[in-house]
Design an enzyme around this catalytic site. Structure first.
Site, PDB file in Angstrom:
ATOM      1  N   PHE A  50     -13.827   2.104   4.790  1.00 40.54           N
ATOM      2  CA  PHE A  50     -12.574   1.527   3.891  1.00 40.54           C
ATOM      3  C   PHE A  50     -12.660   2.394   2.831  1.00 40.54           C
ATOM      4  CE2 PHE A  50     -10.932  -1.453   0.865  1.00 40.54           C
ATOM      5  CZ  PHE A  50     -10.059  -2.099   1.653  1.00 40.54           C
ATOM      6  N   ASP A  56      -5.935  -0.312  -1.787  1.00 40.31           N
ATOM      7  CA  ASP A  56      -6.724  -1.115  -2.519  1.00 40.31           C
ATOM      8  C   ASP A  56      -7.835  -1.871  -2.124  1.00 40.31           C
ATOM      9  OD1 ASP A  56      -4.940  -3.123  -1.083  1.00 40.31           O
ATOM     10  OD2 ASP A  56      -5.775  -4.634  -2.486  1.00 40.31           O
ATOM     11  N   GLY A 111       0.641  -1.249  -0.047  1.00 43.49           N
ATOM     12  CA  GLY A 111       0.138  -0.025   0.036  1.00 43.49           C
ATOM     13  C   GLY A 111       0.806   1.297  -0.003  1.00 43.49           C
ATOM     14  N   LYS A 122      -6.904   5.854  11.247  1.00 41.53           N
ATOM     15  CA  LYS A 122      -8.448   5.648  11.428  1.00 41.53           C
ATOM     16  C   LYS A 122      -8.512   5.485  12.985  1.00 41.53           C
ATOM     17  CE  LYS A 122     -10.182   2.883   7.562  1.00 41.53           C
ATOM     18  NZ  LYS A 122     -10.385   1.706   7.077  1.00 41.53           N
ATOM     19  N   ASP A 174      -4.796   1.057  10.907  1.00 40.66           N
ATOM     20  CA  ASP A 174      -6.201   0.995  11.063  1.00 40.66           C
ATOM     21  C   ASP A 174      -6.265   0.311  12.377  1.00 40.66           C
ATOM     22  OD1 ASP A 174      -8.843   0.342   9.792  1.00 40.66           O
ATOM     23  OD2 ASP A 174      -8.296  -1.992  10.066  1.00 40.66           O
ATOM     24  N   ARG A 191      -5.395   0.802  -6.738  1.00 40.58           N
ATOM     25  CA  ARG A 191      -4.066   1.409  -6.140  1.00 40.58           C
ATOM     26  C   ARG A 191      -3.741   2.368  -7.052  1.00 40.58           C
ATOM     27  NH1 ARG A 191      -2.078  -1.925  -2.274  1.00 40.58           N
ATOM     28  NH2 ARG A 191      -2.301  -4.028  -2.380  1.00 40.58           N
ATOM     29  N   ASP A 242       0.870   3.172   4.633  1.00 36.06           N
ATOM     30  CA  ASP A 242      -0.369   3.947   3.762  1.00 36.06           C
ATOM     31  C   ASP A 242      -1.244   4.227   4.824  1.00 36.06           C
ATOM     32  OD1 ASP A 242      -0.869   1.345   4.360  1.00 36.06           O
ATOM     33  OD2 ASP A 242      -1.572   0.843   2.366  1.00 36.06           O
TER      34      ASP A 242
END
Ligand code: IMP
Ligand code: MG
Length: 178
Positions: A156, A163, A49, A135, A107, A169, A104
């Site tokens: 998301f 991706d 990512g 996040k 989470d 991407r 990237d």
């Protein structure tokens, strides 16, 4: 670029456009340049990512630096599998070097939570984290992240390197699940 895009069976709407992203990445590059000038840091991008973010970030950071990549992954589809697939790479010698991990998105934080102790065992001079996205509502592990591009809601997203099952991407902007 359109405001709506589709990946597989799902619709996504534009969340950050290219110019917002560029501006923020340039600020992060300058911050890191101030912090690491004369230190020849190693930027360590986390594949897959972070390849787009890493490429832009290092070009926004006008100091002597090196760049390398590792491959770690805990994601299948849209859910963290909780299992960190083995690390591929780390070809660069990090002992006594200032390492800046480039992600990237953070989470749950599980990926970095598992990777950092493995990196610490290699005795770098310092470890820093920079993530394009965070996040906050999804975070389950304590991480000290000093450089954050954008804090985003727990939805998301795809684009700018991220991706959904392989797709998205190459989108220059960031899109959020509709
Ligand atoms: P964590 O280990 O739960 O922090 O997840 C980190 C990794 O999951 C990131 O490096 C991404 O590759 C992937 N990921 C998490 N959220 C998203 C998302 O919204 N879109 C795409 N990939 C994501
Ligand atoms: Mg990643």
């Amino acid at each position: 670029m359109p405001d709506i895009t589709t990946a597989h069976d799902l619709d996504f709407v534009k969340y950050l456009d290219e110019s917002d992203i560029r501006r923020r990445v340039e600020e992060l590059g300058k911050q890191l340049a101030r912090k690491y000038s004369e230190k020849n840091p190693v930027f360590l991008g986390v594949l897959n990512g972070a390849f787009v973010f890493t490429a832009d970030l290092i070009r926004a950071c006008p100091i002597d630096c090196e760049v390398s990549f590792v491959k770690l992954s805990s994601y299948k589809g849209m859910q963290s599998s909780g299992v960190l697939a083995t690390l591929i790479g780390l070809e660069v010698e990090v002992k006594n070097r200032h390492v800046v991990i480039v992600e990237d998105i953070v989470d749950s934080g599980y990926t970095l939570h598992s990777f950092i102790p493995a990196l610490e065992r290699l005795n770098p001079a310092s470890i820093d984290l920079v993530t394009f996205l965070l996040k906050p509502d999804a975070l389950e592990y304590e991480l000290n992240i000093e450089h954050i591009g954008f804090e985003i809601p727990n939805k998301f997203v795809i684009g700018y390197g991220l991706d959904y099952d392989g797709l998205g991407r190459n989108l220059p902007a960031l899109y959020q699940l509709k």
